[in-house]
Motif scaffolding. Structure first.
Motif, PDB file in Angstrom:
ATOM      1  N   ASP A  20      91.570 -19.688  20.847  1.00  0.00           N
ATOM      2  CA  ASP A  20      90.238 -19.868  21.437  1.00  0.00           C
ATOM      3  C   ASP A  20      89.416 -20.876  20.631  1.00  0.00           C
ATOM      4  O   ASP A  20      88.721 -21.721  21.208  1.00  0.00           O
ATOM      5  N   LEU A  21      89.492 -20.794  19.307  1.00  0.00           N
ATOM      6  CA  LEU A  21      88.772 -21.748  18.461  1.00  0.00           C
ATOM      7  C   LEU A  21      89.334 -23.157  18.626  1.00  0.00           C
ATOM      8  O   LEU A  21      88.579 -24.140  18.686  1.00  0.00           O
ATOM      9  N   LEU A  22      90.650 -23.285  18.717  1.00  0.00           N
ATOM     10  CA  LEU A  22      91.269 -24.604  18.899  1.00  0.00           C
ATOM     11  C   LEU A  22      90.957 -25.185  20.278  1.00  0.00           C
ATOM     12  O   LEU A  22      90.868 -26.405  20.420  1.00  0.00           O
ATOM     13  N   ASP A  23      90.791 -24.329  21.279  1.00  0.00           N
ATOM     14  CA  ASP A  23      90.408 -24.816  22.609  1.00  0.00           C
ATOM     15  C   ASP A  23      89.015 -25.430  22.587  1.00  0.00           C
ATOM     16  O   ASP A  23      88.743 -26.392  23.306  1.00  0.00           O
ATOM     17  N   ILE A  24      88.138 -24.891  21.764  1.00  0.00           N
ATOM     18  CA  ILE A  24      86.784 -25.438  21.640  1.00  0.00           C
ATOM     19  C   ILE A  24      86.824 -26.794  20.946  1.00  0.00           C
ATOM     20  O   ILE A  24      86.224 -27.757  21.401  1.00  0.00           O
ATOM     21  N   ASP A  25      87.514 -26.864  19.815  1.00  0.00           N
ATOM     22  CA  ASP A  25      87.653 -28.118  19.056  1.00  0.00           C
ATOM     23  C   ASP A  25      89.008 -28.101  18.355  1.00  0.00           C
ATOM     24  O   ASP A  25      89.179 -27.390  17.357  1.00  0.00           O
ATOM     25  N   PRO A  26      89.979 -28.873  18.850  1.00  0.00           N
ATOM     26  CA  PRO A  26      91.322 -28.825  18.276  1.00  0.00           C
ATOM     27  C   PRO A  26      91.421 -29.332  16.841  1.00  0.00           C
ATOM     28  O   PRO A  26      92.415 -29.080  16.170  1.00  0.00           O
ATOM     29  N   ALA A  33      87.511 -16.529   7.519  1.00  0.00           N
ATOM     30  CA  ALA A  33      86.146 -16.064   7.819  1.00  0.00           C
ATOM     31  C   ALA A  33      85.712 -16.472   9.229  1.00  0.00           C
ATOM     32  O   ALA A  33      85.038 -15.699   9.927  1.00  0.00           O
ATOM     33  N   LYS A  34      86.109 -17.656   9.661  1.00  0.00           N
ATOM     34  CA  LYS A  34      85.756 -18.118  11.006  1.00  0.00           C
ATOM     35  C   LYS A  34      86.488 -17.281  12.064  1.00  0.00           C
ATOM     36  O   LYS A  34      85.914 -16.938  13.098  1.00  0.00           O
ATOM     37  N   LEU A  39      85.883 -12.705  16.008  1.00  0.00           N
ATOM     38  CA  LEU A  39      86.262 -11.360  16.440  1.00  0.00           C
ATOM     39  C   LEU A  39      85.147 -10.335  16.215  1.00  0.00           C
ATOM     40  O   LEU A  39      85.334  -9.142  16.476  1.00  0.00           O
ATOM     41  N   LYS A  40      84.010 -10.820  15.696  1.00  0.00           N
ATOM     42  CA  LYS A  40      82.869  -9.958  15.365  1.00  0.00           C
ATOM     43  C   LYS A  40      83.251  -8.889  14.339  1.00  0.00           C
ATOM     44  O   LYS A  40      82.858  -7.724  14.437  1.00  0.00           O
ATOM     45  N   ILE A  57      98.050 -21.433  10.110  1.00  0.00           N
ATOM     46  CA  ILE A  57      98.919 -22.610   9.995  1.00  0.00           C
ATOM     47  C   ILE A  57      99.971 -22.603  11.098  1.00  0.00           C
ATOM     48  O   ILE A  57     100.185 -23.610  11.782  1.00  0.00           O
ATOM     49  N   ARG A  58     100.616 -21.462  11.303  1.00  0.00           N
ATOM     50  CA  ARG A  58     101.681 -21.368  12.308  1.00  0.00           C
ATOM     51  C   ARG A  58     101.156 -21.625  13.717  1.00  0.00           C
ATOM     52  O   ARG A  58     101.728 -22.413  14.478  1.00  0.00           O
ATOM     53  N   VAL A  59     100.043 -20.985  14.075  1.00  0.00           N
ATOM     54  CA  VAL A  59      99.486 -21.132  15.420  1.00  0.00           C
ATOM     55  C   VAL A  59      98.962 -22.554  15.635  1.00  0.00           C
ATOM     56  O   VAL A  59      99.145 -23.136  16.708  1.00  0.00           O
ATOM     57  N   THR A  60      98.345 -23.137  14.613  1.00  0.00           N
ATOM     58  CA  THR A  60      97.830 -24.497  14.732  1.00  0.00           C
ATOM     59  C   THR A  60      98.969 -25.496  14.923  1.00  0.00           C
ATOM     60  O   THR A  60      98.866 -26.423  15.734  1.00  0.00           O
TER      61      THR A  60
END
Length: 103
Positions: A20-26, A33-34, A39-40, A57-60
Motif C-alpha cells: 500500500d505504501l509503495l502504491d502511493i510512492d514507489p 516505524a512507517k 497499521l495504526k 526489502i523482500r517485498v520492495t
C-alpha cells in the motif's frame, strides 16, 4: 506467520502495508516505524524490527521487479541496504542474546 507478538501482526498484514505504501510512492523510503504507523500500531519491544526490515526489502524487490522500471538500480540499492544490515545489524543483535533473536 506472526511477526510481532506484542501487537499481534502477521507477515501478510505487514506485506500488504508495504505494498500500500509503495502504491502511493514507489520510491519512498520505508522503515518499520512507517509500516507500523500505517497499521495504526507502534513498536513496543521492537524485537520484530529486524524481521520487518527483511520483509520490507523482500517485498520492495518483488514490487519493483513486477513494475516496468529498470530493476538494476533497485536491486543494487537493496543489495547495499542488505549489506549494511549484515554489517551493522548482526554485530549488536539489538542488545539481545543470539539465542533470543528471531532474525
Amino acid at each position: 506467520m506472526l511477526i510481532c507478538h506484542c501487537n499481534i501482526i502477521t507477515e501478510k498484514e505487514i506485506e500488504q502495508a508495504i505494498i500500500d505504501l509503495l502504491d502511493i510512492d514507489p520510491w519512498q523510503l520505508i522503515v518499520p516505524a512507517k509500516v507500523y504507523h500505517s497499521l495504526k500500531k507502534r513498536g513496543r519491544c521492537c524485537g520484530c524490527f529486524p524481521n520487518v526490515v527483511e520483509t520490507i526489502i523482500r517485498v520492495t524487490e518483488k514490487y519493483h521487479a513486477r513494475s516496468e522500471v529498470d530493476g538494476a538500480d533497485v536491486v543494487s540499492h537493496l543489495d547495499r541496504v542488505r549489506g549494511l544490515r549484515v554489517e551493522y545489524g548482526s554485530k549488536f543483535h539489538e542488545g539481545r542474546k543470539a539465542s533470543h533473536r528471531a532474525a
